[in-house]
Scaffold this motif. Structure first.
Motif, mmCIF file in Angstrom:
data_model
loop_
_atom_site.group_PDB
_atom_site.id
_atom_site.type_symbol
_atom_site.label_atom_id
_atom_site.label_comp_id
_atom_site.label_asym_id
_atom_site.label_seq_id
_atom_site.Cartn_x
_atom_site.Cartn_y
_atom_site.Cartn_z
ATOM 1 N N GLY A 58 0.817 -1.201 0.000
ATOM 2 C CA GLY A 58 0.000 0.000 0.000
ATOM 3 C C GLY A 58 0.854 1.255 0.000
ATOM 4 O O GLY A 58 2.085 1.196 0.120
ATOM 5 N N PRO A 59 0.215 2.426 -0.103
ATOM 6 C CA PRO A 59 0.958 3.699 -0.104
ATOM 7 C C PRO A 59 1.684 3.963 1.207
ATOM 8 O O PRO A 59 2.702 4.641 1.232
ATOM 9 N N GLY A 60 1.166 3.434 2.307
ATOM 10 C CA GLY A 60 1.808 3.631 3.602
ATOM 11 C C GLY A 60 0.777 3.777 4.701
ATOM 12 O O GLY A 60 0.056 4.780 4.752
ATOM 13 N N GLY A 61 0.699 2.778 5.565
ATOM 14 C CA GLY A 61 -0.311 2.805 6.615
ATOM 15 C C GLY A 61 0.267 3.177 7.959
ATOM 16 O O GLY A 61 1.040 4.131 8.086
ATOM 17 N N ALA A 62 -0.076 2.397 8.965
ATOM 18 C CA ALA A 62 0.348 2.673 10.333
ATOM 19 C C ALA A 62 1.242 1.529 10.803
ATOM 20 O O ALA A 62 2.192 1.156 10.128
ATOM 21 N N GLN A 63 0.916 0.950 11.982
ATOM 22 C CA GLN A 63 1.661 -0.204 12.467
ATOM 23 C C GLN A 63 1.373 -1.425 11.581
ATOM 24 O O GLN A 63 0.243 -1.639 11.162
ATOM 25 N N MET A 64 2.414 -2.200 11.288
ATOM 26 C CA MET A 64 2.303 -3.383 10.442
ATOM 27 C C MET A 64 2.703 -4.617 11.260
ATOM 28 O O MET A 64 3.587 -4.538 12.122
#
Length: 414
Positions: free
Chosen positions: A257-263
């Motif tokens: 994805g473009p960039g989320g939160a905690q993974m």
């Protein structure tokens, strides 16, 4: 596609479009909510038995709130921030804390992510504060039960990324500060024998385009070799056999994805292969898990995006905080997340004033397949950049502690 009965009409109603957040159903009464304060001090909250009385306490911004009722607050560090608000009659009112919901203006706290841990090994839990992105991480030393300000120690001068985590990366049983710093992805370790010293930075990548507002970071054993790897939005970095000399880790490209939160790394479907759980865009839409197969990775949407529905039929934006927890005691980790309140105020993000939902998604496995069933916990609290899932009252059911621009909340599971 699994749809909530009250939402099925929405899920396929193309006339209103997938970019419109789902209207949440009525609460089912399984959760109670307590607001500890309506002043904005921090974007997250953590918990600890601060005074060692056997009760869990809430730590939010410069305060800790004494359990089990959280009505008595104690100061950790100076609470000098004040916001002046002009009233309708022209007078000016001063409000404690930073600009937020109470002031009807957007602002930012110097307390972005928090954690609790006994850093100096004296038996009393200390308070770790990861400041505004690009700023320092500090820890405050518990004064061993004395009701006085806590001593401040600087841990790392520059902590980049919007979702740093305090987790064990090098496998020594002690949590580390996972973040970015100076263009590198890496982690910082502390020496419990010299707790007042600054922490040691370990870069695992060359200098890249990582900066203070980079989104998406996480950890877990992706390849099953028993070592913790590090995740970011563009792929994962494989931990080498030896960490001596701080070598550059091996990069495996994969767009999460473009960039989320905690993974997180977790075997979602129970096939023995570690998968990845992440929000696709912290300020956009989409909760997903990426299935690891022999041929690569397959994306499965749990909540939808403006262009694609998810399996639950739900759509909401700004999934800027995620936790994994066994919410129903079945031995399988579920996903807890929600809508961050006013990441950039009442404009600048999709639907900033849509319902401030907090959901948990129940994971079920059957025949090598995984499904998620959504359960609404609240539609007004929302999340910040981090929250805590833990049993607060000793009934062996996970509860949720939240800090954001509306203040601090405790959601108790009945």
């Amino acid at each position: 596609m699994k749809l909530l009965p009250a939402l099925s009409a929405f899920a396929l109603a193309t006339s209103i479009g997938l970019s419109q957040s789902t209207t949440p159903p009525a609460l089912d009464g399984k959760w109670t909510k307590q607001q500890l304060t309506d002043n904005f001090w921090a974007e997250g909250a953590t918990v600890a038995d601060v005074n060692k009385d056997g009760k869990m306490d809430v730590i939010y911004g410069p305060y800790w709130f004494e359990g089990p009722d959280y009505t008595k607050r104690h100061l950790i560090y100076p609470d000098t921030e004040r916001t002046k608000v002009k009233q309708a009659d022209g007078s000016v009112k001063e409000i404690e804390g930073f600009k937020g919901a109470k002031t009807e203006e957007n602002g930012y706290s110097d307390n972005f992510i928090t954690a609790a841990y006994d850093i100096n090994g004296d038996g009393w839990t200390d308070y770790i504060v990861m400041g505004f992105p690009g700023k320092e991480t500090v820890w405050y030393e518990n004064p061993q039960g004395k009701d006085e300000p806590w001593k401040k120690h600087v841990a790392l001068d520059v902590t980049d990324s919007e979702s740093p985590m305090f987790v064990d990366i090098n496998g020594d049983g002690q949590p580390d500060l996972l973040c970015m710093s100076g263009g590198h992805l890496g982690y910082a370790t502390f020496d419990p024998k010299k707790p007042e010293d600054k922490w040691t930075w370990h870069a695992i990548t060359p200098k890249l385009a990582f900066q203070r507002f980079t989104h998406g970071i996480g950890y877990g054993d992706v390849n099953g070799d028993g070592k913790t790897d590090i995740l970011e939005a563009n792929g994962w970095w494989e931990q080498p056999k030896s960490l001596e000399g701080d070598p550059v880790w091996t990069f495996h490209a994969q767009k999460f994805g473009p960039g989320g939160a905690q993974m997180y790394v977790y075997d979602v479907n129970g096939d023995g292969k570690p998968d990845v759980i992440t929000s696709l865009a912290a300020h956009g839409y989409g909760l997903a898990w990426f299935e690891q197969t022999a041929d690569g990775w397959t994306q499965h949407l749990i909540t939808g995006t403006p262009t694609e529905p998810g399996e639950t039929g739900l759509v909401f934006s700004q999934l800027h905080a995620i936790e994994l927890a066994d919410m129903n005691g079945d031995g399988i980790l579920d996903i807890v997340t929600g809508k961050r309140f006013w990441a950039h105020g009442n404009h600048g993000d999709p639907e900033p004033n849509a319902p401030k939902v907090v959901w948990w998604f129940e994971l079920k496995r059957e025949g090598g397949k995984a499904t998620f069933t959504p359960h609404l916990m609240d539609s007004e609290a929302g999340v910040g950049t981090q929250f805590t899932v833990i049993d607060m009252n000793g009934d062996k059911k996970p509860d949720v502690v939240i800090g954001n621009k509306q203040g601090a909340f405790v959601l108790l599971q009945k």
